[in-house]
Design an enzyme around this catalytic site. Structure first.
Site, mmCIF file in Angstrom:
data_model
loop_
_atom_site.group_PDB
_atom_site.id
_atom_site.type_symbol
_atom_site.label_atom_id
_atom_site.label_comp_id
_atom_site.label_asym_id
_atom_site.label_seq_id
_atom_site.Cartn_x
_atom_site.Cartn_y
_atom_site.Cartn_z
ATOM 1 N N ASN A 9 -5.281 -0.597 5.923
ATOM 2 C CA ASN A 9 -4.004 -1.137 5.449
ATOM 3 C C ASN A 9 -3.104 0.050 5.106
ATOM 4 O O ASN A 9 -3.340 0.725 4.106
ATOM 5 C CB ASN A 9 -4.260 -2.015 4.213
ATOM 6 C CG ASN A 9 -2.984 -2.457 3.545
ATOM 7 O OD1 ASN A 9 -1.902 -2.366 4.135
ATOM 8 N ND2 ASN A 9 -3.095 -2.936 2.318
ATOM 9 N N TRP A 10 -2.093 0.253 5.936
ATOM 10 C CA TRP A 10 -1.226 1.429 5.741
ATOM 11 C C TRP A 10 -0.136 1.184 4.702
ATOM 12 O O TRP A 10 0.664 2.080 4.431
ATOM 13 C CB TRP A 10 -0.599 1.851 7.078
ATOM 14 C CG TRP A 10 -1.602 2.307 8.098
ATOM 15 C CD1 TRP A 10 -2.961 2.415 7.941
ATOM 16 C CD2 TRP A 10 -1.335 2.733 9.440
ATOM 17 N NE1 TRP A 10 -3.535 2.882 9.091
ATOM 18 C CE2 TRP A 10 -2.571 3.075 10.029
ATOM 19 C CE3 TRP A 10 -0.172 2.843 10.204
ATOM 20 C CZ2 TRP A 10 -2.673 3.535 11.342
ATOM 21 C CZ3 TRP A 10 -0.266 3.296 11.515
ATOM 22 C CH2 TRP A 10 -1.501 3.646 12.074
ATOM 23 N N LYS A 11 -0.071 -0.012 4.172
ATOM 24 C CA LYS A 11 0.917 -0.348 3.138
ATOM 25 C C LYS A 11 2.315 0.131 3.557
ATOM 26 O O LYS A 11 2.646 0.076 4.731
ATOM 27 C CB LYS A 11 0.498 0.253 1.800
ATOM 28 C CG LYS A 11 -0.948 -0.073 1.445
ATOM 29 C CD LYS A 11 -1.283 0.224 0.015
ATOM 30 C CE LYS A 11 -2.768 -0.010 -0.210
ATOM 31 N NZ LYS A 11 -3.093 -0.187 -1.598
ATOM 32 N N HIS A 95 -2.710 -10.190 0.003
ATOM 33 C CA HIS A 95 -3.104 -8.916 -0.616
ATOM 34 C C HIS A 95 -2.669 -8.916 -2.082
ATOM 35 O O HIS A 95 -1.617 -9.469 -2.424
ATOM 36 C CB HIS A 95 -2.457 -7.751 0.143
ATOM 37 C CG HIS A 95 -3.004 -6.422 -0.268
ATOM 38 N ND1 HIS A 95 -2.591 -5.784 -1.404
ATOM 39 C CD2 HIS A 95 -3.953 -5.636 0.288
ATOM 40 C CE1 HIS A 95 -3.262 -4.644 -1.518
ATOM 41 N NE2 HIS A 95 -4.097 -4.526 -0.505
ATOM 42 N N GLU A 97 -1.290 -6.808 -3.869
ATOM 43 C CA GLU A 97 0.063 -6.267 -4.129
ATOM 44 C C GLU A 97 1.120 -7.321 -3.842
ATOM 45 O O GLU A 97 2.166 -7.360 -4.495
ATOM 46 C CB GLU A 97 0.267 -4.986 -3.305
ATOM 47 C CG GLU A 97 -0.545 -3.827 -3.896
ATOM 48 C CD GLU A 97 -1.001 -2.784 -2.906
ATOM 49 O OE1 GLU A 97 -0.483 -2.742 -1.774
ATOM 50 O OE2 GLU A 97 -1.892 -1.994 -3.268
ATOM 51 N N GLU A 167 -11.234 -7.872 -2.849
ATOM 52 C CA GLU A 167 -10.638 -6.631 -3.322
ATOM 53 C C GLU A 167 -10.380 -6.721 -4.827
ATOM 54 O O GLU A 167 -9.336 -7.251 -5.245
ATOM 55 C CB GLU A 167 -9.316 -6.377 -2.610
ATOM 56 C CG GLU A 167 -9.447 -6.252 -1.109
ATOM 57 C CD GLU A 167 -8.311 -5.414 -0.548
ATOM 58 O OE1 GLU A 167 -8.590 -4.321 -0.054
ATOM 59 O OE2 GLU A 167 -7.156 -5.849 -0.630
ATOM 60 N N GLY A 173 -6.615 1.502 -5.013
ATOM 61 C CA GLY A 173 -5.761 2.672 -5.191
ATOM 62 C C GLY A 173 -6.024 3.427 -6.481
ATOM 63 O O GLY A 173 -5.238 4.283 -6.879
ATOM 64 N N SER A 213 -10.726 1.412 -2.929
ATOM 65 C CA SER A 213 -11.131 2.821 -2.950
ATOM 66 C C SER A 213 -12.361 3.108 -2.085
ATOM 67 O O SER A 213 -13.231 3.887 -2.470
ATOM 68 C CB SER A 213 -11.345 3.291 -4.392
ATOM 69 O OG SER A 213 -10.132 3.170 -5.126
ATOM 70 N N GLY A 234 -7.356 1.236 2.120
ATOM 71 C CA GLY A 234 -5.961 1.620 1.926
ATOM 72 C C GLY A 234 -5.801 3.120 2.108
ATOM 73 O O GLY A 234 -5.684 3.634 3.214
ATOM 74 N N GLY A 235 -5.838 3.843 1.002
ATOM 75 C CA GLY A 235 -5.550 5.280 1.005
ATOM 76 C C GLY A 235 -6.274 6.073 2.071
ATOM 77 O O GLY A 235 -5.661 6.889 2.783
HETATM 78 C C1 PEP Z 1 -6.005 -1.904 -0.028
HETATM 79 O O1 PEP Z 1 -4.842 -1.558 0.099
HETATM 80 O O2 PEP Z 1 -6.339 -3.014 0.376
HETATM 81 C C2 PEP Z 1 -6.958 -0.986 -0.650
HETATM 82 C C3 PEP Z 1 -8.188 -1.390 -0.804
HETATM 83 O O3 PEP Z 1 -6.491 0.257 -1.038
HETATM 84 P P1 PEP Z 1 -7.377 1.532 -1.474
HETATM 85 O O4 PEP Z 1 -8.458 1.700 -0.422
HETATM 86 O O5 PEP Z 1 -6.433 2.670 -1.496
HETATM 87 O O6 PEP Z 1 -7.977 1.225 -2.798
#
Ligand code: PEP
Length: 251
Positions: A9-11, A95, A97, A167, A173, A213, A234-235
């Site tokens: 997920n590049w957000k 998601h 967010e 999640e 994050g 993470s 994500g990251g």
């Molecule tokens: C996400 O954006 O779904 C996520 C899990 O981010 P991260 O891996 O950065 O925690």
């Protein structure tokens, strides 16, 4: 058996040129991936160019959200059929967010998921508890109401195009991953819930991703858990090297 599924997920990161550069670097690195479904989710504006860049590779394309109407006076929204038109096979829905900042509810998740399936997309439906909910011992109740609300009215056959992502909001994050055991406990709960609501065969076939993470150094432990079938990243998906290391966890 359930095919492992690793999604990035590049957000709200990366221009079109940066997105194309990332998948171009990623494609040869994941060419050796061992029976893993690999999906990337760039921002809307990059979808079509990334679709061109991944043609002929094993990488698939997801959007990060969609609307539930096919067309109309809905300024700023994007319909699932237009995502398909841009080259998407998948869409992330609900998601945390979007729930936290954009008013997403279990009801809108439900409508978006139905619309995504109707357009022929695979829906990656996200659920997860906040830190306060976990500390208040409400994790299972929250997951249950998000899942039953988000997936209300679906039939067993729909589950061939539904993937669930667990999640925990406190792990997204933050660098704080759920332990393997914490994640497995909730994944098992989700599978048992799906068994009760939609039957054993549906639950056995459902892929449940962990997100929060995930990094190259913790993916193996998570993926070794019996009810963890993949990761939503994500990251660590923003760099080809780290995302490839995650996607090739079993090589
Ligand atoms: C996400 O954006 O779904 C996520 C899990 O981010 P991260 O891996 O950065 O925690």
């Amino acid at each position: 058996m359930r095919k492992p599924f690793i999604a990035g997920n590049w957000k709200l990161f990366k221009t079109i040129a940066e997105s194309v550069a990332l998948v171009t670097e990623l494609a040869p690195l994941v060419a050796t991936a061992n029976g893993v479904e690999i999906v990337v989710a760039p921002v809307f504006t990059s979808l079509s160019c990334v679709a061109d860049a991944i043609a002929g590779t094993e990488i698939k394309l997801a959007a990060q959200d969609c609307y539930w109407e096919e067309e109309g006076a809905f300024t700023g929204e994007v319909a699932p059929r237009l995502l398909k038109d841009a080259g998407c096979s998948h869409v992330i829905i609900g998601h945390s967010e979007r729930r936290q900042y954009f008013g997403e509810t279990d009801g809108t998740v439900n409508k978006k998921t139905a619309a995504a399936l109707a357009a022929g997309l695979v829906a990656i439906v996200c659920v997860g508890e906040t830190l306060a909910e976990r500390e208040g011992e409400r994790t299972f109740a929250v997951i249950e109401s998000q899942l039953l609300g988000g997936l209300a009215g679906f039939a067993e056959a729909d589950f061939s195009r539904i993937v669930v992502a667990y999640e925990p909001v406190w792990a997204i994050g933050t660098g704080k991953t759920a332990s393997d055991a914490q994640a497995q406990e909730v994944h098992l709960f989700i599978r048992e819930l799906v068994t009760r609501q939609f039957g054993q065969a549906t639950a056995d076939g459902l892929r449940i991703l962990y997100g929060g993470s995930v990094k190259p150094d913790n993916v193996k432990g998570l993926m070794a858990q019996p009810d963890i079938d993949g990761a939503l990243v994500g990251g660590a998906s923003l760099k080809a090297e780290s995302f490839a290391a995650i996607a090739t966890f079993n090589v």
